[in-house]
Design a protein around this motif. Structure first.
Motif, PDB file in Angstrom:
ATOM      1  N   CYS A  41      18.159   6.270   6.133  1.00 45.52           N
ATOM      2  CA  CYS A  41      16.969   7.060   5.793  1.00 45.52           C
ATOM      3  C   CYS A  41      15.766   6.616   6.615  1.00 45.52           C
ATOM      4  O   CYS A  41      15.801   5.604   7.319  1.00 45.52           O
ATOM      5  N   TRP A  42      14.699   7.377   6.483  1.00 42.33           N
ATOM      6  CA  TRP A  42      13.425   7.013   7.093  1.00 42.33           C
ATOM      7  C   TRP A  42      12.298   7.714   6.363  1.00 42.33           C
ATOM      8  O   TRP A  42      12.529   8.653   5.596  1.00 42.33           O
ATOM      9  N   THR A  97      13.069  -2.044   0.167  1.00 43.35           N
ATOM     10  CA  THR A  97      14.241  -2.044   1.045  1.00 43.35           C
ATOM     11  C   THR A  97      13.804  -2.380   2.464  1.00 43.35           C
ATOM     12  O   THR A  97      12.858  -1.777   2.976  1.00 43.35           O
ATOM     13  N   ALA A  98      14.470  -3.333   3.094  1.00 37.65           N
ATOM     14  CA  ALA A  98      14.052  -3.828   4.400  1.00 37.65           C
ATOM     15  C   ALA A  98      14.025  -2.732   5.463  1.00 37.65           C
ATOM     16  O   ALA A  98      14.979  -1.979   5.612  1.00 37.65           O
ATOM     17  N   LEU A  99      12.918  -2.680   6.199  1.00 33.00           N
ATOM     18  CA  LEU A  99      12.809  -1.778   7.343  1.00 33.00           C
ATOM     19  C   LEU A  99      13.562  -2.395   8.511  1.00 33.00           C
ATOM     20  O   LEU A  99      13.504  -3.612   8.730  1.00 33.00           O
ATOM     21  N   LEU A 100      14.276  -1.577   9.275  1.00 33.61           N
ATOM     22  CA  LEU A 100      15.047  -2.038  10.423  1.00 33.61           C
ATOM     23  C   LEU A 100      14.598  -1.311  11.678  1.00 33.61           C
ATOM     24  O   LEU A 100      13.985  -0.246  11.601  1.00 33.61           O
ATOM     25  N   TYR A 146      12.815   3.301  13.869  1.00 35.57           N
ATOM     26  CA  TYR A 146      12.606   2.608  12.605  1.00 35.57           C
ATOM     27  C   TYR A 146      13.313   3.358  11.470  1.00 35.57           C
ATOM     28  O   TYR A 146      13.143   4.577  11.332  1.00 35.57           O
ATOM     29  N   TYR A 147      14.074   2.638  10.672  1.00 35.22           N
ATOM     30  CA  TYR A 147      14.860   3.265   9.611  1.00 35.22           C
ATOM     31  C   TYR A 147      15.194   2.213   8.561  1.00 35.22           C
ATOM     32  O   TYR A 147      14.889   1.020   8.698  1.00 35.22           O
ATOM     33  N   PHE A 148      15.859   2.616   7.511  1.00 34.68           N
ATOM     34  CA  PHE A 148      16.348   1.687   6.505  1.00 34.68           C
ATOM     35  C   PHE A 148      17.523   2.324   5.794  1.00 34.68           C
ATOM     36  O   PHE A 148      17.846   3.493   6.015  1.00 34.68           O
ATOM     37  N   TYR A 149      18.193   1.552   4.954  1.00 33.30           N
ATOM     38  CA  TYR A 149      19.352   2.064   4.227  1.00 33.30           C
ATOM     39  C   TYR A 149      19.053   2.173   2.743  1.00 33.30           C
ATOM     40  O   TYR A 149      18.553   1.238   2.131  1.00 33.30           O
ATOM     41  N   LEU A 197       0.844  -1.185   0.000  1.00 31.17           N
ATOM     42  CA  LEU A 197       0.000   0.000   0.000  1.00 31.17           C
ATOM     43  C   LEU A 197       0.881   1.236   0.000  1.00 31.17           C
ATOM     44  O   LEU A 197       2.097   1.136   0.190  1.00 31.17           O
ATOM     45  N   GLN A 198       0.265   2.385  -0.200  1.00 32.38           N
ATOM     46  CA  GLN A 198       0.980   3.655  -0.200  1.00 32.38           C
ATOM     47  C   GLN A 198       0.766   4.364   1.134  1.00 32.38           C
ATOM     48  O   GLN A 198      -0.351   4.402   1.654  1.00 32.38           O
ATOM     49  N   ILE A 199       1.860   4.879   1.704  1.00 30.18           N
ATOM     50  CA  ILE A 199       1.748   5.692   2.915  1.00 30.18           C
ATOM     51  C   ILE A 199       2.133   7.127   2.564  1.00 30.18           C
ATOM     52  O   ILE A 199       2.879   7.368   1.618  1.00 30.18           O
ATOM     53  N   ASN A 200       1.601   8.066   3.312  1.00 25.21           N
ATOM     54  CA  ASN A 200       1.919   9.469   3.069  1.00 25.21           C
ATOM     55  C   ASN A 200       3.339   9.786   3.538  1.00 25.21           C
ATOM     56  O   ASN A 200       3.792   9.280   4.564  1.00 25.21           O
ATOM     57  N   GLY A 201       4.014  10.625   2.802  1.00 16.40           N
ATOM     58  CA  GLY A 201       5.358  11.041   3.181  1.00 16.40           C
ATOM     59  C   GLY A 201       6.358  10.768   2.084  1.00 16.40           C
ATOM     60  O   GLY A 201       6.016  10.247   1.011  1.00 16.40           O
ATOM     61  N   SER A 202       7.590  11.078   2.363  1.00 20.82           N
ATOM     62  CA  SER A 202       8.671  10.856   1.402  1.00 20.82           C
ATOM     63  C   SER A 202       9.911  10.385   2.146  1.00 20.82           C
ATOM     64  O   SER A 202      10.034  10.564   3.363  1.00 20.82           O
ATOM     65  N   ILE A 203      10.826   9.760   1.420  1.00 25.12           N
ATOM     66  CA  ILE A 203      12.058   9.255   2.011  1.00 25.12           C
ATOM     67  C   ILE A 203      12.993  10.415   2.323  1.00 25.12           C
ATOM     68  O   ILE A 203      13.259  11.252   1.469  1.00 25.12           O
ATOM     69  N   GLU A 204      13.471  10.459   3.561  1.00 27.46           N
ATOM     70  CA  GLU A 204      14.353  11.532   3.997  1.00 27.46           C
ATOM     71  C   GLU A 204      15.632  10.959   4.599  1.00 27.46           C
ATOM     72  O   GLU A 204      15.605   9.891   5.218  1.00 27.46           O
ATOM     73  N   LYS A 205      16.731  11.664   4.420  1.00 27.90           N
ATOM     74  CA  LYS A 205      17.988  11.265   5.045  1.00 27.90           C
ATOM     75  C   LYS A 205      17.869  11.453   6.551  1.00 27.90           C
ATOM     76  O   LYS A 205      17.358  12.471   7.026  1.00 27.90           O
ATOM     77  N   LEU A 206      18.325  10.477   7.302  1.00 27.13           N
ATOM     78  CA  LEU A 206      18.188  10.504   8.759  1.00 27.13           C
ATOM     79  C   LEU A 206      19.414  11.128   9.396  1.00 27.13           C
ATOM     80  O   LEU A 206      20.537  10.641   9.225  1.00 27.13           O
TER      81      LEU A 206
END
Length: 327
Positions: free
Chosen positions: A112-113, A144-147, A81-84, A66-75
């Motif tokens: 990112c997150w 990309t796997a969520l961590l 919760y984050y991913f690479y 599904l689609q969630i609101n927001g965009s990928i941002e550098k952390l």
């Protein structure tokens, strides 16, 4: 004055070459859709409102997207919760590929997150119609796997605690118990077959991964910090001498399958007509028959210690006195 629709207005502006100037303002004024990101679920999930209460009986199933609101941002700060996001491409052998002049060989991951909302202590991603889903039910973001920095594991087989060296203690743990964990580490990088250990939060006790059900959102696997660098075998291969002749054949089912290495260099492979990365096995490696040999970097995986950078470049890898034997 006749009302002009959004699409008509954009068309008129484009004709006059001013769309790029005012497009952002018009997107806001005419309610253009907000950015979204695709996620995949790791568990069945319900929808919730902004108060954290379940909304309706609709349920999404495991592995649905599904689609969630927001965009990928550098952390820039720690979040649970984050991913690479990879800075490199991946070839058919699942190895990272870089441009020849790129020196930062291991600087390929950007943390990112997608911003989430905390409701009553739990993290939620916002979807359409002001509905939310729990972040812990998300498996990956844009494939990309969520961590996570912490989670809960359940003991699936009677076991014991392990110490910080990966050695078993005498303290027994029975099947079914649950523990909060906040680190997933390789305590024995010199062992090729090692599933890693989870650290029990607030303690220096560890649980061997083989004996637990992993957290719903996985923790990042952290190699043990050591002064020496170790690599583990991923597939059957050979170890070469410095002149390109075969020194030793190795396979996953027999020792040795893990080595201490001290150098990473490009070596020209005439049969493939390209430079390939090889690790040099340390002369003090526990396996005497492997010492001083070279093993292809594509056949092993980094296990722990300082990450090595190539000491040369692909352009300087063709050494005339040895290259002709590497075939």
């Amino acid at each position: 004055m006749k009302n002009i629709g959004y699409k008509s207005m954009i068309g008129i502006m484009a004709a006059f070459g001013i769309c790029s100037i005012f497009s952002t303002d018009f997107n806001l004024a005419y309610g253009a859709s907000k950015p979204t990101v695709k996620v995949k679920l790791n568990h069945n999930t319900y929808f919730y409102n902004k108060a954290g209460k379940r909304v309706g009986k609709d349920k999404l199933l495991k592995n649905e997207t599904l689609q969630i609101n927001g965009s990928i941002e550098k952390l820039s700060e720690d979040k649970k919760y984050y991913f690479y996001k990879s800075r490199a491409t991946i070839n058919e052998n699942k190895n990272y590929v870089y441009s020849p002049d790129e020196l930062g060989l291991y600087a390929y991951k950007e943390k990112c997150w997608v911003p989430y909302t905390i409701i009553k202590g739990k993290a939620y991603y916002k979807t359409s119609n002001n509905r939310f889903i729990k972040v812990m039910n998300v498996k990956d973001i844009n494939n990309t796997a969520l961590l996570a920095t912490s989670g809960t594991v359940k003991i699936k087989k009677n076991t014991v605690f392990y110490d910080s060296k990966g050695e078993p203690t005498k303290t027994k743990i029975t099947k079914g118990k649950q523990f909060s964990v906040n680190k997933y580490v390789n305590l024995k990088p010199q062992m090729a077959i090692n599933l890693g250990y989870y650290r029990v939060k607030g303690t220096n006790k560890y649980l061997y991964a083989y004996y637990v059900d992993k957290p719903r959102v996985p923790l990042e696997y952290v190699p043990k910090s050591t002064k020496s660098t170790y690599v583990n075998l991923m597939k059957n291969t050979v170890i070469y001498n410095g002149n390109g002749t075969v020194k030793l054949q190795v396979d996953l089912n027999h020792m040795p399958n893990s080595w201490k290495v001290d150098e990473l260099r490009y070596i020209w492979n005439p049969s493939e007509k390209k430079a390939e990365l090889f690790y040099h096995i340390d002369n003090s490696d526990p396996w005497e028959n492997s010492r001083g040999g070279y093993i292809s970097a594509s056949d092993v995986i980094y296990a722990g210690g300082p990450k090595l950078l190539p000491i040369n470049t692909p352009q300087t890898a063709n050494t005339p006195q040895t290259a002709e034997k590497w075939q």
